[in-house]
Write a protein that holds these residues in place. Structure first.
Motif, mmCIF file in Angstrom:
data_model
loop_
_atom_site.group_PDB
_atom_site.id
_atom_site.type_symbol
_atom_site.label_atom_id
_atom_site.label_comp_id
_atom_site.label_asym_id
_atom_site.label_seq_id
_atom_site.Cartn_x
_atom_site.Cartn_y
_atom_site.Cartn_z
ATOM 1 N N ILE A 105 -35.647 1.048 6.982
ATOM 2 C CA ILE A 105 -36.801 0.304 6.927
ATOM 3 C C ILE A 105 -37.384 0.066 8.304
ATOM 4 O O ILE A 105 -38.762 0.412 8.590
ATOM 5 C CB ILE A 105 -36.544 -0.892 6.225
ATOM 6 C CG1 ILE A 105 -36.162 -0.530 4.813
ATOM 7 C CG2 ILE A 105 -37.791 -1.762 5.987
ATOM 8 C CD1 ILE A 105 -35.748 -1.607 3.741
ATOM 9 N N LEU A 106 -36.703 -0.237 9.310
ATOM 10 C CA LEU A 106 -37.156 -0.870 10.640
ATOM 11 C C LEU A 106 -37.712 0.239 11.257
ATOM 12 O O LEU A 106 -38.617 0.479 11.948
ATOM 13 C CB LEU A 106 -36.142 -1.364 11.370
ATOM 14 C CG LEU A 106 -36.369 -1.867 12.909
ATOM 15 C CD1 LEU A 106 -37.461 -2.880 12.749
ATOM 16 C CD2 LEU A 106 -35.258 -2.412 13.611
ATOM 17 N N GLY A 107 -36.949 1.715 11.081
ATOM 18 C CA GLY A 107 -37.145 2.547 11.504
ATOM 19 C C GLY A 107 -38.744 3.236 10.912
ATOM 20 O O GLY A 107 -39.650 3.859 11.814
ATOM 21 N N VAL A 108 -38.621 3.159 9.782
ATOM 22 C CA VAL A 108 -40.095 3.882 9.142
ATOM 23 C C VAL A 108 -41.404 2.841 9.581
ATOM 24 O O VAL A 108 -42.389 3.309 10.250
ATOM 25 C CB VAL A 108 -39.883 3.643 7.489
ATOM 26 C CG1 VAL A 108 -41.099 3.757 6.938
ATOM 27 C CG2 VAL A 108 -38.911 4.856 7.137
ATOM 28 N N TYR A 109 -41.045 1.573 9.632
ATOM 29 C CA TYR A 109 -42.086 0.361 9.972
ATOM 30 C C TYR A 109 -42.419 0.952 11.337
ATOM 31 O O TYR A 109 -43.490 0.922 11.835
ATOM 32 C CB TYR A 109 -41.448 -0.883 9.959
ATOM 33 C CG TYR A 109 -42.545 -1.972 10.410
ATOM 34 C CD1 TYR A 109 -43.814 -2.084 9.868
ATOM 35 C CD2 TYR A 109 -42.185 -2.757 11.587
ATOM 36 C CE1 TYR A 109 -44.597 -3.025 10.291
ATOM 37 C CE2 TYR A 109 -43.001 -3.674 11.935
ATOM 38 C CZ TYR A 109 -44.517 -3.936 11.229
ATOM 39 O OH TYR A 109 -45.218 -4.702 11.937
ATOM 40 N N GLY A 110 -41.365 0.974 12.447
ATOM 41 C CA GLY A 110 -41.567 1.375 13.716
ATOM 42 C C GLY A 110 -42.388 2.625 13.892
ATOM 43 O O GLY A 110 -43.305 2.724 14.901
ATOM 44 N N LEU A 111 -42.033 3.538 13.267
ATOM 45 C CA LEU A 111 -42.834 4.754 13.382
ATOM 46 C C LEU A 111 -44.266 4.745 12.848
ATOM 47 O O LEU A 111 -45.190 5.234 13.549
ATOM 48 C CB LEU A 111 -42.281 5.953 12.764
ATOM 49 C CG LEU A 111 -40.780 6.552 13.241
ATOM 50 C CD1 LEU A 111 -40.044 7.350 12.301
ATOM 51 C CD2 LEU A 111 -40.983 7.010 14.786
ATOM 52 N N TRP A 112 -44.270 3.928 11.871
ATOM 53 C CA TRP A 112 -45.796 3.752 11.586
ATOM 54 C C TRP A 112 -46.663 3.123 12.555
ATOM 55 O O TRP A 112 -47.925 3.326 12.604
ATOM 56 C CB TRP A 112 -45.844 3.025 10.012
ATOM 57 C CG TRP A 112 -47.020 2.690 9.538
ATOM 58 C CD1 TRP A 112 -48.162 3.504 8.992
ATOM 59 C CD2 TRP A 112 -47.619 1.422 9.675
ATOM 60 N NE1 TRP A 112 -49.224 2.613 8.736
ATOM 61 C CE2 TRP A 112 -49.022 1.258 8.958
ATOM 62 C CE3 TRP A 112 -47.081 0.178 10.073
ATOM 63 C CZ2 TRP A 112 -49.699 -0.065 8.867
ATOM 64 C CZ3 TRP A 112 -47.970 -0.978 9.913
ATOM 65 C CH2 TRP A 112 -49.212 -0.990 9.327
ATOM 66 N N VAL A 113 -46.072 1.892 12.996
ATOM 67 C CA VAL A 113 -46.820 1.220 14.009
ATOM 68 C C VAL A 113 -47.201 1.941 15.307
ATOM 69 O O VAL A 113 -48.218 2.084 15.517
ATOM 70 C CB VAL A 113 -45.971 -0.203 14.275
ATOM 71 C CG1 VAL A 113 -46.574 -0.909 15.432
ATOM 72 C CG2 VAL A 113 -45.957 -1.092 13.087
ATOM 73 N N LEU A 114 -46.251 2.727 15.846
ATOM 74 C CA LEU A 114 -46.162 3.170 17.063
ATOM 75 C C LEU A 114 -46.818 4.685 17.065
ATOM 76 O O LEU A 114 -47.533 5.080 18.163
ATOM 77 C CB LEU A 114 -44.710 3.425 17.635
ATOM 78 C CG LEU A 114 -43.931 2.033 18.024
ATOM 79 C CD1 LEU A 114 -42.790 2.203 18.200
ATOM 80 C CD2 LEU A 114 -44.626 1.303 19.055
ATOM 81 N N PHE A 115 -47.068 5.210 15.934
ATOM 82 C CA PHE A 115 -47.821 6.441 15.804
ATOM 83 C C PHE A 115 -49.136 6.081 15.383
ATOM 84 O O PHE A 115 -50.105 6.947 15.294
ATOM 85 C CB PHE A 115 -47.397 7.361 14.735
ATOM 86 C CG PHE A 115 -46.221 8.238 15.526
ATOM 87 C CD1 PHE A 115 -46.582 8.848 16.777
ATOM 88 C CD2 PHE A 115 -44.885 8.512 15.061
ATOM 89 C CE1 PHE A 115 -45.393 9.662 17.328
ATOM 90 C CE2 PHE A 115 -43.656 9.207 15.592
ATOM 91 C CZ PHE A 115 -44.192 9.788 16.632
ATOM 92 N N SER A 116 -49.646 4.737 15.127
ATOM 93 C CA SER A 116 -51.007 4.715 14.772
ATOM 94 C C SER A 116 -51.981 4.800 16.100
ATOM 95 O O SER A 116 -51.489 4.565 17.079
ATOM 96 C CB SER A 116 -50.931 3.034 14.445
ATOM 97 O OG SER A 116 -52.275 2.615 14.132
ATOM 98 N N LYS A 117 -53.156 5.147 15.885
ATOM 99 C CA LYS A 117 -54.139 5.498 16.613
ATOM 100 C C LYS A 117 -54.576 4.242 17.368
ATOM 101 O O LYS A 117 -54.822 3.911 18.519
ATOM 102 C CB LYS A 117 -55.401 5.978 16.091
ATOM 103 C CG LYS A 117 -55.230 7.359 15.687
ATOM 104 C CD LYS A 117 -54.951 8.484 16.705
ATOM 105 C CE LYS A 117 -54.608 9.883 16.157
ATOM 106 N NZ LYS A 117 -53.944 10.698 17.453
ATOM 107 N N ASP A 118 -54.554 3.116 16.640
ATOM 108 C CA ASP A 118 -54.859 1.854 17.262
ATOM 109 C C ASP A 118 -53.877 1.421 18.334
ATOM 110 O O ASP A 118 -54.264 0.980 19.390
ATOM 111 C CB ASP A 118 -54.989 0.727 16.398
ATOM 112 C CG ASP A 118 -56.408 0.956 15.370
ATOM 113 O OD1 ASP A 118 -57.242 1.579 15.576
ATOM 114 O OD2 ASP A 118 -56.153 0.478 14.240
ATOM 115 N N THR A 119 -52.728 1.799 17.926
ATOM 116 C CA THR A 119 -51.585 1.362 18.775
ATOM 117 C C THR A 119 -51.488 2.234 20.298
ATOM 118 O O THR A 119 -51.226 1.880 21.143
ATOM 119 C CB THR A 119 -50.202 1.684 18.202
ATOM 120 O OG1 THR A 119 -50.173 0.861 17.041
ATOM 121 C CG2 THR A 119 -49.242 0.974 18.958
#
Length: 130
Positions: A105-119
């Motif tokens: 779950i942490l991995g999925v959340y991390g990928l979602w956050v870090l691949f975001s255009k805003d990030t």
């Protein structure tokens, strides 16, 4: 999105600290087990079991340290929006997908956050300032 990056940083630090605590407890447990075996078993059996137990314990502690220390460093870097921390966070999040269930779950959340255009924009702007 900066709130998500900070939350991810704190979660990485927490997972890393938990891993360090687990490594310390494992060192104590393996050392205690080796002491009990050497005190209570035959000398031949203890001479065979203690080195195997020590090698396996050292390997497991090394694996825990190999995942915990980068997680702490990445978490600190994410809190300060360092561009290298985003890249390392993506790598650690991809590796975390292999864990089950909370680390996945942490991995999925991390990928979602870090691949975001805003990030991406957030880390690009912080990298040019310093």
């Amino acid at each position: 999105m900066d709130t998500h990056v900070r939350v991810l940083g704190v979660l990485n630090i927490a997972i890393g600290v938990i891993g360090l605590i687990a490594a310390a407890l494992m060192m104590i447990g393996v050392g205690g087990a080796a002491g009990i075996i050497s005190a209570s078993a035959d000398a031949d059996e203890a001479a065979m079991a203690v080195p195997i137990l020590s090698i396996v314990g050292a390997f497991l502690v090394a694996v825990l340290l190999a995942f915990s220390l980068p997680a702490i460093v990445t978490g600190i870097g994410l809190l300060y929006f360092k561009p290298w921390a985003r890249i390392l966070g993506i790598v650690l999040s991809a590796i975390a997908l292999l864990g089950f269930p909370w680390v996945t779950i942490l991995g999925v959340y991390g990928l979602w956050v870090l691949f975001s255009k805003d990030t991406e924009r957030l880390f690009a702007s912080s990298g040019s300032v310093a």
